[in-house]
Write a protein that holds these residues in place. Structure first.
Motif, short mmCIF file in Angstrom:
data_model
loop_
_atom_site.label_atom_id
_atom_site.label_comp_id
_atom_site.label_asym_id
_atom_site.label_seq_id
_atom_site.Cartn_x
_atom_site.Cartn_y
_atom_site.Cartn_z
N ILE A 117 26.65 -15.60 2.66
CA ILE A 117 25.58 -16.56 2.36
C ILE A 117 24.54 -15.92 1.44
N ALA A 118 24.11 -14.71 1.79
CA ALA A 118 23.09 -14.03 0.98
C ALA A 118 23.61 -13.67 -0.39
N ALA A 119 24.85 -13.18 -0.46
CA ALA A 119 25.42 -12.77 -1.74
C ALA A 119 25.53 -13.95 -2.69
N HIS A 120 25.97 -15.09 -2.18
CA HIS A 120 26.11 -16.29 -3.02
C HIS A 120 24.74 -16.77 -3.51
N ASN A 121 23.72 -16.59 -2.69
CA ASN A 121 22.37 -16.97 -3.10
C ASN A 121 21.82 -16.06 -4.20
N ILE A 122 22.23 -14.79 -4.17
CA ILE A 122 21.75 -13.79 -5.13
C ILE A 122 22.51 -13.84 -6.45
N GLN A 123 23.82 -14.03 -6.35
CA GLN A 123 24.68 -13.87 -7.52
C GLN A 123 25.67 -15.03 -7.63
N ALA A 124 25.71 -15.68 -8.77
CA ALA A 124 26.65 -16.77 -8.99
C ALA A 124 28.05 -16.22 -9.27
N GLY A 125 29.05 -17.09 -9.10
CA GLY A 125 30.41 -16.72 -9.44
C GLY A 125 31.18 -16.11 -8.28
N ALA A 135 32.71 -0.57 10.76
CA ALA A 135 33.89 -0.76 9.93
C ALA A 135 33.41 -0.97 8.50
N THR A 136 34.27 -0.68 7.54
CA THR A 136 33.97 -1.02 6.15
C THR A 136 34.71 -2.30 5.83
N THR A 137 33.97 -3.35 5.48
CA THR A 137 34.58 -4.64 5.23
C THR A 137 34.46 -5.02 3.77
N PHE A 138 35.48 -5.68 3.27
CA PHE A 138 35.51 -6.21 1.92
C PHE A 138 35.66 -7.72 2.06
N ASP A 139 34.69 -8.49 1.62
CA ASP A 139 34.72 -9.94 1.77
C ASP A 139 34.77 -10.61 0.41
N VAL A 140 35.58 -11.65 0.31
CA VAL A 140 35.74 -12.39 -0.93
C VAL A 140 35.04 -13.74 -0.80
N VAL A 141 34.15 -14.03 -1.75
CA VAL A 141 33.41 -15.28 -1.78
C VAL A 141 33.66 -15.94 -3.12
N ASP A 142 34.08 -17.21 -3.12
CA ASP A 142 34.37 -17.85 -4.41
C ASP A 142 33.11 -18.44 -5.02
N GLY A 143 33.25 -19.05 -6.20
CA GLY A 143 32.10 -19.54 -6.94
C GLY A 143 31.33 -20.65 -6.24
N SER A 144 31.97 -21.34 -5.29
CA SER A 144 31.29 -22.40 -4.54
C SER A 144 30.54 -21.86 -3.34
N GLY A 145 30.72 -20.58 -3.06
CA GLY A 145 30.07 -19.96 -1.89
C GLY A 145 30.95 -19.90 -0.67
N ALA A 146 32.20 -20.36 -0.78
CA ALA A 146 33.10 -20.35 0.37
C ALA A 146 33.61 -18.93 0.65
N TYR A 147 33.67 -18.61 1.93
CA TYR A 147 34.23 -17.33 2.36
C TYR A 147 35.75 -17.47 2.40
N ARG A 217 39.96 -13.67 -11.73
CA ARG A 217 38.81 -14.17 -12.51
C ARG A 217 37.74 -13.09 -12.52
N PRO A 218 36.75 -13.18 -13.41
CA PRO A 218 35.66 -12.20 -13.37
C PRO A 218 34.99 -12.18 -12.00
N VAL A 219 34.74 -10.99 -11.49
CA VAL A 219 34.20 -10.82 -10.14
C VAL A 219 33.03 -9.84 -10.18
N THR A 220 31.98 -10.16 -9.41
CA THR A 220 30.86 -9.25 -9.22
C THR A 220 31.01 -8.58 -7.86
N VAL A 221 30.82 -7.26 -7.81
CA VAL A 221 30.96 -6.52 -6.56
C VAL A 221 29.58 -6.12 -6.06
N LEU A 222 29.22 -6.59 -4.86
CA LEU A 222 27.96 -6.23 -4.22
C LEU A 222 28.27 -5.31 -3.05
N ALA A 223 27.46 -4.27 -2.88
CA ALA A 223 27.63 -3.34 -1.77
C ALA A 223 26.38 -3.33 -0.91
#
Length: 259
Positions: A117-125, A135-147, A217-223
């Protein structure tokens, strides 16, 4: 102000957030499901005073937890000491406002949904959100904000603890960036550090590359998470660091849930 509570497997974070979603203060304590509401209150009251605040400054509480046993005492804390009924992330009081497009939506941890939710609010796409926690988690969020799902890997401290516990002659070492980029260790300690640090870098870069290839597709990586800045020193895998992503997600959820 809002008191946002992020209850993780290792640490529990309290953050005081104002109406602009700015974090005014934050405090961390080890997670212990046996800790009572009264114990939380004594500890938190002193910390509020040190920052120049009091219990009356808290007008709302929201809780996100991946530790079900800790929830009851946190609810009692909110009701008994702050005189508010807390919102619970993912419940009817504060429902997620994103689609959980996975096979088992109910199994998605609160932290992962809040990070999305926060990542989609900060960064589009399209996004990949990496959280360095227990744990170290890798989550994929699409351009609509869906997990859309992701990856769960052992956290670096968990991996190191398991290594030390299983090998009698290996010492306990601190997690830190190596002094140089050599991957040929000359001592037991340096070999362990190389294995854990550069091994983790290799895992991060490898999994990010595979995720990007699958997304196509182009992807932004947030950590996010305490160790994100440590790894950022020696990898270009991250596009940006957001240390308080879960708290930001709680603040967004509370803002939408409150009248």
């Amino acid at each position: 102000m809002l008191l946002a509570v992020d209850a993780g497997n290792t640490n529990l974070v309290f953050a005081l957030v104002d109406e602009t979603r700015t974090i005014r203060a934050r405090w961390r304590i080890a997670t212990d499901a046996r800790r009572t509401a009264d114990q939380y209150a004594v500890w938190l009251h002193q910390l509020l005073e040190l920052e120049g605040y009091g219990r009356s400054d808290v007008s709302a509480v929201i809780i996100g937890t991946v530790v079900p046993r800790a929830l009851h005492n946190l609810e009692v804390l909110a009701e008994k000491y702050f005189h508010v009924t807390p919102m619970i992330a993912g419940s009817a009081s504060a429902p997620y406002d994103i689609a959980l497009d996975v096979d088992e939506p109910k199994s998605v941890g609160a932290d992962r949904a809040l990070n999305s939710i926060a990542a989609h609010n900060i960064q589009a796409g399209d996004l990949i959100v990496i959280d360095f926690g227990t744990a170290t988690t890798f989550d994929v969020v699409d351009g609509s904000g869906a997990y859309k799902g992701g990856i769960i890997a052992p956290g670096i401290n968990l991996s190191l603890d398991a290594l030390v516990a299983a090998a009698a002659k290996l010492p306990r070492i601190a997690i830190e960036a190596p002094a140089n980029t050599s991957v040929i260790g000359r001592t037991t300690e340096s070999q362990m550090l190389i294995g854990i640090y550069w091994g983790y870098i290799a895992m991060i870069e490898g999994l990010v590359a595979r995720l990007k290839a699958e997304i196509g597709r182009p992807v932004t990586v947030l950590a996010t998470g305490g160790l994100a800045t440590l790894f950022d020193q020696h990898t270009d895998a991250f596009d940006r660091i957001e240390p308080d992503l879960t708290i930001q997600g709680l603040a967004l959820l509370a803002q939408k849930a409150r009248p």
